[in-house]
Design an enzyme around this catalytic site. Structure first.
Site, PDB file in Angstrom:
ATOM      1  N   GLU A  16     -32.864 -33.240  -5.980  1.00 26.82           N
ATOM      2  CA  GLU A  16     -32.692 -31.986  -5.343  1.00 26.82           C
ATOM      3  C   GLU A  16     -30.985 -32.033  -4.914  1.00 26.82           C
ATOM      4  OE1 GLU A  16     -35.556 -30.252  -2.667  1.00 26.82           O
ATOM      5  OE2 GLU A  16     -34.050 -30.458  -0.987  1.00 26.82           O
ATOM      6  N   ARG A 106     -40.862 -19.927   1.701  1.00 27.66           N
ATOM      7  CA  ARG A 106     -40.626 -19.057   2.681  1.00 27.66           C
ATOM      8  C   ARG A 106     -39.287 -19.195   3.362  1.00 27.66           C
ATOM      9  NH1 ARG A 106     -43.530 -19.355   8.483  1.00 27.66           N
ATOM     10  NH2 ARG A 106     -41.775 -20.824   8.298  1.00 27.66           N
ATOM     11  N   ALA A 123     -44.679 -17.556   1.511  1.00 24.98           N
ATOM     12  CA  ALA A 123     -44.088 -17.964  -0.074  1.00 24.98           C
ATOM     13  C   ALA A 123     -45.098 -17.560  -1.093  1.00 24.98           C
ATOM     14  CB  ALA A 123     -44.295 -19.582   0.077  1.00 24.98           C
ATOM     15  N   HIS A 157     -47.534 -28.977   8.396  1.00 25.05           N
ATOM     16  CA  HIS A 157     -46.437 -28.146   8.585  1.00 25.05           C
ATOM     17  C   HIS A 157     -46.209 -27.777  10.159  1.00 25.05           C
ATOM     18  CE1 HIS A 157     -44.047 -24.225   8.691  1.00 25.05           C
ATOM     19  NE2 HIS A 157     -43.294 -24.892   7.610  1.00 25.05           N
ATOM     20  N   GLN A 184     -43.053 -32.173   0.635  1.00 23.90           N
ATOM     21  CA  GLN A 184     -42.135 -32.335   1.759  1.00 23.90           C
ATOM     22  C   GLN A 184     -42.146 -34.063   1.921  1.00 23.90           C
ATOM     23  OE1 GLN A 184     -39.597 -31.977   3.384  1.00 23.90           O
ATOM     24  NE2 GLN A 184     -40.447 -30.187   4.694  1.00 23.90           N
TER      25      GLN A 184
HETATM   26  P1  FAD Z   1     -45.477 -21.080   3.309  1.00 26.08           P
HETATM   27  O1  FAD Z   1     -46.120 -21.521   2.317  1.00 26.08           O
HETATM   28  O2  FAD Z   1     -45.264 -19.574   3.415  1.00 26.08           O
HETATM   29  O3  FAD Z   1     -45.950 -21.579   4.783  1.00 26.08           O
HETATM   30  C1  FAD Z   1     -45.101 -21.236   6.042  1.00 26.08           C
HETATM   31  C2  FAD Z   1     -46.163 -21.332   7.110  1.00 26.08           C
HETATM   32  O4  FAD Z   1     -47.075 -20.192   7.174  1.00 26.08           O
HETATM   33  C3  FAD Z   1     -47.071 -22.700   7.077  1.00 26.08           C
HETATM   34  O5  FAD Z   1     -47.245 -23.053   8.663  1.00 26.08           O
HETATM   35  C4  FAD Z   1     -48.474 -22.132   6.401  1.00 26.08           C
HETATM   36  O6  FAD Z   1     -49.378 -22.819   6.923  1.00 26.08           O
HETATM   37  C5  FAD Z   1     -48.529 -20.720   7.174  1.00 26.08           C
HETATM   38  N1  FAD Z   1     -49.097 -19.860   6.109  1.00 26.08           N
HETATM   39  C6  FAD Z   1     -48.681 -19.566   4.790  1.00 26.08           C
HETATM   40  N2  FAD Z   1     -49.567 -18.636   4.183  1.00 26.08           N
HETATM   41  C7  FAD Z   1     -50.500 -18.259   5.276  1.00 26.08           C
HETATM   42  C8  FAD Z   1     -51.473 -17.259   5.494  1.00 26.08           C
HETATM   43  N3  FAD Z   1     -51.759 -16.361   4.303  1.00 26.08           N
HETATM   44  N4  FAD Z   1     -52.093 -17.090   6.623  1.00 26.08           N
HETATM   45  C9  FAD Z   1     -51.784 -17.748   7.571  1.00 26.08           C
HETATM   46  N5  FAD Z   1     -50.626 -18.790   7.563  1.00 26.08           N
HETATM   47  C10 FAD Z   1     -50.230 -19.131   6.563  1.00 26.08           C
HETATM   48  N6  FAD Z   1     -36.265 -24.403   2.986  1.00 26.08           N
HETATM   49  C11 FAD Z   1     -34.806 -23.728   3.013  1.00 26.08           C
HETATM   50  O7  FAD Z   1     -34.418 -22.986   3.736  1.00 26.08           O
HETATM   51  N7  FAD Z   1     -34.096 -23.973   1.617  1.00 26.08           N
HETATM   52  C12 FAD Z   1     -34.670 -24.640   0.744  1.00 26.08           C
HETATM   53  O8  FAD Z   1     -34.094 -24.673  -0.432  1.00 26.08           O
HETATM   54  C13 FAD Z   1     -35.884 -25.363   0.993  1.00 26.08           C
HETATM   55  N8  FAD Z   1     -36.421 -26.165   0.035  1.00 26.08           N
HETATM   56  C14 FAD Z   1     -37.682 -26.908   0.249  1.00 26.08           C
HETATM   57  C15 FAD Z   1     -37.963 -27.696  -0.928  1.00 26.08           C
HETATM   58  C16 FAD Z   1     -39.290 -28.373  -0.705  1.00 26.08           C
HETATM   59  C17 FAD Z   1     -39.642 -29.253  -1.844  1.00 26.08           C
HETATM   60  C18 FAD Z   1     -39.585 -28.357   0.541  1.00 26.08           C
HETATM   61  C19 FAD Z   1     -41.167 -29.243   0.756  1.00 26.08           C
HETATM   62  C20 FAD Z   1     -39.460 -27.589   1.473  1.00 26.08           C
HETATM   63  C21 FAD Z   1     -38.251 -26.838   1.362  1.00 26.08           C
HETATM   64  N9  FAD Z   1     -37.709 -25.843   2.336  1.00 26.08           N
HETATM   65  C22 FAD Z   1     -36.605 -25.153   2.209  1.00 26.08           C
HETATM   66  C23 FAD Z   1     -38.242 -25.933   3.516  1.00 26.08           C
HETATM   67  C24 FAD Z   1     -39.220 -24.554   3.754  1.00 26.08           C
HETATM   68  O9  FAD Z   1     -38.616 -23.272   3.531  1.00 26.08           O
HETATM   69  C25 FAD Z   1     -39.933 -24.819   5.153  1.00 26.08           C
HETATM   70  O10 FAD Z   1     -40.906 -25.927   5.374  1.00 26.08           O
HETATM   71  C26 FAD Z   1     -40.637 -23.541   5.612  1.00 26.08           C
HETATM   72  O11 FAD Z   1     -40.722 -23.513   7.012  1.00 26.08           O
HETATM   73  C27 FAD Z   1     -41.986 -23.232   4.988  1.00 26.08           C
HETATM   74  O12 FAD Z   1     -41.976 -22.767   3.739  1.00 26.08           O
HETATM   75  P2  FAD Z   1     -43.167 -22.727   2.575  1.00 26.08           P
HETATM   76  O13 FAD Z   1     -42.604 -22.309   1.543  1.00 26.08           O
HETATM   77  O14 FAD Z   1     -44.004 -24.044   2.929  1.00 26.08           O
HETATM   78  O15 FAD Z   1     -43.943 -21.285   3.300  1.00 26.08           O
END
Ligand code: FAD
Length: 303
Positions: A16, A106, A123, A157, A184
């Site tokens: 990364e 997200r 996401a 999370h 993560q």
């Molecule tokens: P989601 O999957 O949408 O989840 C977000 C929250 O919503 C979680 O608590 C989940 O439980 C909840 N949720 C999801 N779907 C639902 C639903 N249908 N109903 C109710 N609750 C729901 N951040 C950055 O800003 N830039 C980056 O480049 C970046 N790269 C990353 C790379 C990796 C490998 C990882 C693991 C994380 C990265 N992050 C990055 C951090 C990430 O953006 C955060 O962890 C963020 O808070 C959640 O993103 P997510 O894609 O998991 O979101």
């Protein structure tokens, strides 16, 4: 403790990278890219967050990777704070640059609830939007697909009610069209195993690649805990705090990362994703300690 289905396929290796915030940091990123490139990663991912200038820097770094290196970039993309139309445009821009892999995230919510949070809540909605662009632009993609990755969480999370809720969310991202997941950061090898077992039991079949960070500074560990809610390993923290030199801290961080990676491979992990913080030395040291199968390198395109 091997997982079923993980045979003799050599593990993937990815890194990364972070867009530079200053011109000096820009030089460091270019050096990092050269040094990491020598280890023949399968792809390098580029994070996306922050101010519009930082986001532009991500797109520029991806452009550099495509045009001036042999590395294959995976572009991170976050839907927080973005409109549907803006995201559509960004995905098309990535495709136009030659990107064929996107990590759909997200992003972290703004602390101020008054700030625009974006049109897509999760996401999984972004995964669907990317698949929509892919379907409309099948000709530019020569009928092929984009590889879409998502985040997975070995420890709960921050906003999630439970670890099992996170597993349900991972299933929903797979249903929306995700091809792979990267975890993560975590510090206990058992947490990766627990995630994979729970995800497989719940019906997740996509590869879950462990995200491992060589932690060479106490400050970085503490910042990470603040940003992600992942508690640093107390033993590792103590060893880093009491180390007498930077060289010793590096050795400690590299060893801890190699231990995590080895445990994940023993558990059947399909690859390794290293969070580099643009510090190539620690990541290269981890890869050297792991002595990855020769087949991985033999299969790579000669330089
Ligand atoms: P989601 O999957 O949408 O989840 C977000 C929250 O919503 C979680 O608590 C989940 O439980 C909840 N949720 C999801 N779907 C639902 C639903 N249908 N109903 C109710 N609750 C729901 N951040 C950055 O800003 N830039 C980056 O480049 C970046 N790269 C990353 C790379 C990796 C490998 C990882 C693991 C994380 C990265 N992050 C990055 C951090 C990430 O953006 C955060 O962890 C963020 O808070 C959640 O993103 P997510 O894609 O998991 O979101």
């Amino acid at each position: 403790m091997a997982f079923p289905g993980h045979g003799a396929v050599p593990p993937s290796l990815s890194y990364e990278l972070y867009p530079p915030a200053t011109p000096e940091a820009g030089d460091a990123v270019l050096r990092t890219i050269d040094e990491l490139g020598a280890t023949r990663p399968d792809y390098v991912s580029v994070t996306y967050s922050g101010t519009p200038a930082r986001r532009r820097a991500s797109v520029e770094l991806i452009g550099h990777l495509v045009t001036s290196t042999r590395l294959r970039p995976v572009a991170h993309l976050c839907c927080v704070g973005e409109t549907r139309e803006g995201l559509d445009l960004l995905v098309r821009q990535f495709v136009g640059l030659g990107v064929r892999g996107i990590l759909a995230l997200r992003g972290d919510l703004p602390a101020d609830p008054g700030v625009f949070r974006g049109e897509l809540p999760f996401a999984r909605d972004l995964v669907e939007l990317i698949r929509g662009v892919e379907a409309r632009h099948g000709a530019s993609l020569a009928g092929g697909r984009l590889a879409v990755g998502v985040a997975a969480y070995p420890t709960r999370h921050l906003e999630s009610p439970s670890f099992l809720h996170d597993v349900e969310v991972l299933i929903s991202k797979q249903r929306s069209g995700a091809d792979f997941a990267i975890t993560q950061v975590y510090f206990d090898p058992a947490e990766y195993v627990r995630l994979v077992l729970a995800a497989r039991a719940a019906g997740v079949s996509i590869p879950i690649i462990p995200g491992v960070m060589p932690t060479v500074s106490v400050r970085r560990l503490e910042r990470l805990a603040l940003m992600t809610g992942v508690r640093p390993d107390a033993g590792l923290l103590h060893r880093l705090e009491t180390a007498s030199s930077e060289a010793e801290r590096r050795r400690i961080g590299v060893r801890a990362a190699a231990v995590l990676a080895r445990a994940a491979f023993e558990a059947g992990a399909p690859g390794l994703h290293l969070y580099t913080f643009n510090d190539f030395r620690a990541s290269v040291d981890v890869v050297e300690q792991l002595d990855l199968p020769a087949a991985r390198l033999a299969g790579a395109v000669p330089a």
